[in-house]
Write an enzyme that holds these catalytic residues in place. Structure first.
Site, PDB file in Angstrom:
ATOM      1  N   ASP A   1      28.293  65.350  71.291  1.00 50.56           N
ATOM      2  CA  ASP A   1      29.538  64.656  71.037  1.00 50.56           C
ATOM      3  C   ASP A   1      30.570  65.520  70.104  1.00 50.56           C
ATOM      4  OD1 ASP A   1      31.500  62.525  70.945  1.00 50.56           O
ATOM      5  OD2 ASP A   1      29.952  60.873  70.336  1.00 50.56           O
TER       6      ASP A   1
ATOM      7  N   ASP B   1      35.058  55.452  75.731  1.00 48.27           N
ATOM      8  CA  ASP B   1      34.363  54.547  74.796  1.00 48.27           C
ATOM      9  C   ASP B   1      34.709  53.143  75.140  1.00 48.27           C
ATOM     10  OD1 ASP B   1      32.944  56.183  73.233  1.00 48.27           O
ATOM     11  OD2 ASP B   1      34.215  56.255  71.543  1.00 48.27           O
TER      12      ASP B   1
HETATM   13  C1  GLA Z   1      31.531  58.487  70.041  1.00 50.90           C
HETATM   14  C2  GLA Z   1      31.058  58.394  71.391  1.00 50.90           C
HETATM   15  C3  GLA Z   1      30.072  57.126  71.469  1.00 50.90           C
HETATM   16  C4  GLA Z   1      29.180  57.249  70.559  1.00 50.90           C
HETATM   17  C5  GLA Z   1      29.621  57.454  69.067  1.00 50.90           C
HETATM   18  C6  GLA Z   1      28.492  57.487  68.115  1.00 50.90           C
HETATM   19  O1  GLA Z   1      32.531  57.552  69.912  1.00 50.90           O
HETATM   20  O2  GLA Z   1      32.012  58.410  72.223  1.00 50.90           O
HETATM   21  O3  GLA Z   1      29.507  57.175  72.745  1.00 50.90           O
HETATM   22  O4  GLA Z   1      28.055  57.958  70.809  1.00 50.90           O
HETATM   23  O5  GLA Z   1      30.493  58.411  69.116  1.00 50.90           O
HETATM   24  O6  GLA Z   1      29.093  57.847  66.780  1.00 50.90           O
END
Ligand code: GLA
Length: 730
Positions: free
Chosen positions: A477, A547
């Protein structure tokens, strides 16, 4: 397919199965753009360079050289010498003067395609691709510019890249090095781009172009939620099936600029490359700079053909992972299930329930390391939090595997929290401008990846965990954008290299990861889908798309993403309702049907959802198993797009051999007092007879494509259906 040079006419001709690209040389050696479009046979003239028209070429009329330079269709225009359109290359000498002019020197044509040092790039065998390199020279600066073109016959793609080398004695400053340019006559073009925001990535946008410069760009240090490194010019009225499309897509994950300029003479200049703002590369004598690759695609058969060509291109020539066509595990991720509030017992209870439902992998998301119980600390402290994971990580992995699930884990290796042991020990590892408090975003700073020991630390943080337990999957990420660009490591006159060096650092770390762990399934992610680009696909076969997991929001996000990217690369999960981002309630079946057009998985607390919904998971898992290969390998057709005019959304995947097709139909809003909806289902063998599973009704391929198919008896908002057709008679 192939590349030819006609010495007499001074023309290079590059052919894919359905397209031709022609480059011509002026008597002085200016490299000019002659043609890009439908495939041509024999070529007689390079008339499109208009060399017999006023203002004539400089060898005929030096008096008006500037008029020539401001008009000639350049393959790779340089700045500062009288071409006032957008330049592709800006070079400043040691005296501080900006100006360069390049002329053809030599060329090579060879089979296959070399890789690009330190950068992601397409690949192909000697049978699949051929490469032309035109070497140009600025005799004053003693600088060479290598323009490379590779043709991919079957996919109708031409890739381009540029390398600049300094053979002189002075240090040059490269202030702009784009990767591609197309100078063409305007055809009342419209511009197609993707734009959005967090939770609303890659919505399709189309606009008529105007005089002047317009386009899309990112200065956020990543390809971004807001913009996308893609631009296409389409002729008016272009649809999925008809019209001409010129697309450019950037194989790069940082700042970019994609722009079209409509000039005083109604010509268009379309360019793509690293954004020149906050970019300046110090090119010392004997050194070279490699600009990233650009993907060019032309379709004379509308947007759909461009989409299918790009899908094939990325599958065949960009994604290296062995998982490309392999079965991907159906995973359950605990992010929306628990956020930071979990421990081993909670994860094991999810794993046990998931196993019963046919799910195959548990992914432990953010919150397992350091003291991280919220997003305000611990990035950089990549050791397991034993208050949560009480018996240690290796033991948790073992227990999950004993339940019968594979194990996956989340990292955010590029970041550092101000509240972390790492930051306390190495404050100078964060990107910052001395004397200025760096801006926090999600309470975090960004690591200075231009610095080798920082890359080593970040890489080892991930690798040491993977070495200690059988972990099958990593979600990599990256949750904030870059600013306060300053590096304690780089010299004063190289600070403007930081944005690009950061991206090179990410690529270097991911290359190490996939080399050391060739069996790992890597999924890239960036606050959802802010780094969904062809560069990242070179390292990971799938990328988390957004997300926003609401099935209805996902229709637009996934449509925009699938405009360019194969469904096999689009991370899509079923989540709980009411949806955490928009509060919408949609049927569990619709959430499943939409996630099927991606990598498929779950993002919910399976121990807490209703019996009724839990009961649907084995059926959905079976659908995924049954159709995954078709979805991963097939041809994608966009049938309808949800909008004010169309209350429904519809797409189709047809197998390459046209023996089966899966159509997904989503009725977003029910319409009162309406009849059944007719959709046309393209792509099948016109004479073949296809049977619709469930009802056993038969249709010919041409009936489905031209007469259409009726969607009946679908009541209520957010309802959806899958229709599977299989060939029963050739
Ligand atoms: C990002 C990702 C999510 C999750 C969060 C965790 O927003 O896109 O899927 O993993 O971080 O902090």
């Amino acid at each position: 397919m192939g590349i030819q040079f006609d010495e007499k006419k001074q023309l290079f001709k590059m052919d894919t199965d359905h397209t031709t690209y022609v480059i011509g040389l002026s008597p002085e050696g200016y490299v000019g753009h002659v043609y890009y479009g439908r495939r041509l046979g024999k070529l007689c003239k390079n008339a499109l360079l208009r060399m017999e028209e006023k203002p004539f070429t400089p060898s005929v009329n030096k008096r008006d050289k500037s008029a020539f330079l401001d008009f000639y269709p350049m393959e790779y225009p340089t700045g500062g010498i009288g071409d006032y359109r957008e330049s592709c290359l800006d070079v400043r000498n040691e005296r501080g003067n900006l100006g360069s002019e390049i002329f053809y020197k030599s060329h090579t044509i060879r089979k296959g395609k070399p890789g690009l040092k330190g950068l992601p790039a397409s690949f192909g065998t000697e049978d699949e691709t051929e490469t032309l390199e035109i070497i140009c020279e600025d005799p004053i600066l003693q600088m060479e510019v290598h323009l490379s073109y590779s043709v991919f016959g079957k996919e109708d793609v031409i890739t381009r890249n540029v390398r600049v080398s300094n053979h002189g004695e002075e240090t040059l400053r490269l202030e702009k090095v784009y990767s591609a340019c197309l100078d063409m006559d305007d055809e009342d073009f419209e511009m197609l781009t993707l734009c959005g925001s967090w939770g609303r990535e890659r919505h399709i946008q189309r606009a008529r172009i105007q005089r002047g410069r317009q386009g899309t760009a990112s200065l956020r240090g990543e390809s971004s939620h807001q913009e996308h490194p893609f631009l296409a010019l389409v002729t008016p009225e272009t649809t999925q099936e008809t019209g001409q499309v010129y697309g450019m897509h950037f194989v790069y994950s940082g700042n970019f600029k994609a722009q079209v300029e409509l000039t005083q003479y109604d010509k268009v200049r379309m360019v793509l490359g690293i954004h020149p703002e906050e970019f300046c590369w110090k090119l010392e004598p004997g050194c070279e700079f490699q600009a990233p690759e650009a993907v060019l695609v032309y379709s004379a058969e509308g947007i759909g053909k461009m989409t299918r060509n790009l899908h094939d291109f990325y599958r065949n020539h960009m994604i290296r992972s062995k998982y490309l066509y392999k079965k991907r595990p159906i995973l359950i991720n605990n992010w929306e299930a628990t956020y930071f509030d979990f421990n081993s017992e909670k994860l094991l209870s999810i794993a046990r329930e998931a196993k019963k439902a046919g799910i195959e992998m548990l992914v432990m998301d953010d919150g397992w390391f350091g003291k991280r119980n919220s997003d305000n600390c611990s990035l950089g402290d990549w050791y397991v939090n034993e208050e949560k994971i009480t018996s240690g990580l290796a033991d948790l992995v073992k227990q999950v595997r004993e339940i019968g699930l594979e194990f996956g884990i989340w990292f955010e290796p590029e970041m550092i929290s101000p509240d972390s042991d790492l930051y306390r020990a190495h404050p100078d590892w964060a990107i910052r401008i001395p004397g200025r408090e760096p801006v926090q975003s999600r309470e975090q700073y960004v690591l200075d990846l231009s610095r080798p020991e920082v890359r080593d630390y970040a890489y080892e943080s991930v690798a040491k965990i993977l070495r200690c337990a059988p972990i099958s999957y990593v979600k990599w990420d990256m949750n904030r954008q870059l600013c306060d660009m300053g590096s304690a490591y780089l010299a004063q006159d190289q600070q403007q290299e930081l944005f690009h060096r950061y991206v090179l650092g990410v690529y270097e770390m991911q290359e190490r990861l996939v080399t050391e762990f060739p069996d790992l399934l890597l999924e890239n992610c960036s606050g959802g889908g802010a780094r969904f680009d062809p560069g990242m696909l070179y390292y990971s076969p799938q990328i988390w798309c957004s997300d926003d997991t609401d099935a209805i929001e996902r229709l637009r996000i996934q449509e925009g993403t699938a405009l360019l990217y194969p469904l096999s690369s689009i991370g899509a999960h079923v989540s709980d309702c009411p949806n955490h981002m928009v509060g919408r309630r949609t049927p569990f079946a619709t959430r499943g049907n939409v996630a099927l057009a991606g990598t498929f998985g779950y993002e919910l607390d399976i121990t807490k959802i209703s019996e009724e919904e839990r009961g649907q998971i084995p059926g959905q898992a079976a659908l995924c198993r049954r159709y995954q290969s078709l979805i991963q390998t097939g041809d994608y057709y966009r049938i309808a797009s949800w909008s004010l005019k169309s209350p429904y959304d519809c797409w189709e995947v047809v197998s390459k051999d046209r023996t089966e097709a899966l159509v997904t139909y989503v009725q977003v809003l029910a319409v009162p007092n309406s009849h059944s909806t007719k959709i046309r289902i393209p792509g099948l063998n016109p004479d073949g007879v296809y049977m619709l599973e469930k009802t056993g009704e038969c249709f010919t391929g041409e009936e489905l494509a031209y007469c259409g198919f009726l969607i009946k008896d679908l009541n209520g908002d957010f309802q959806s259906r899958l229709y599977h057709f299989s060939l029963v008679q050739e």
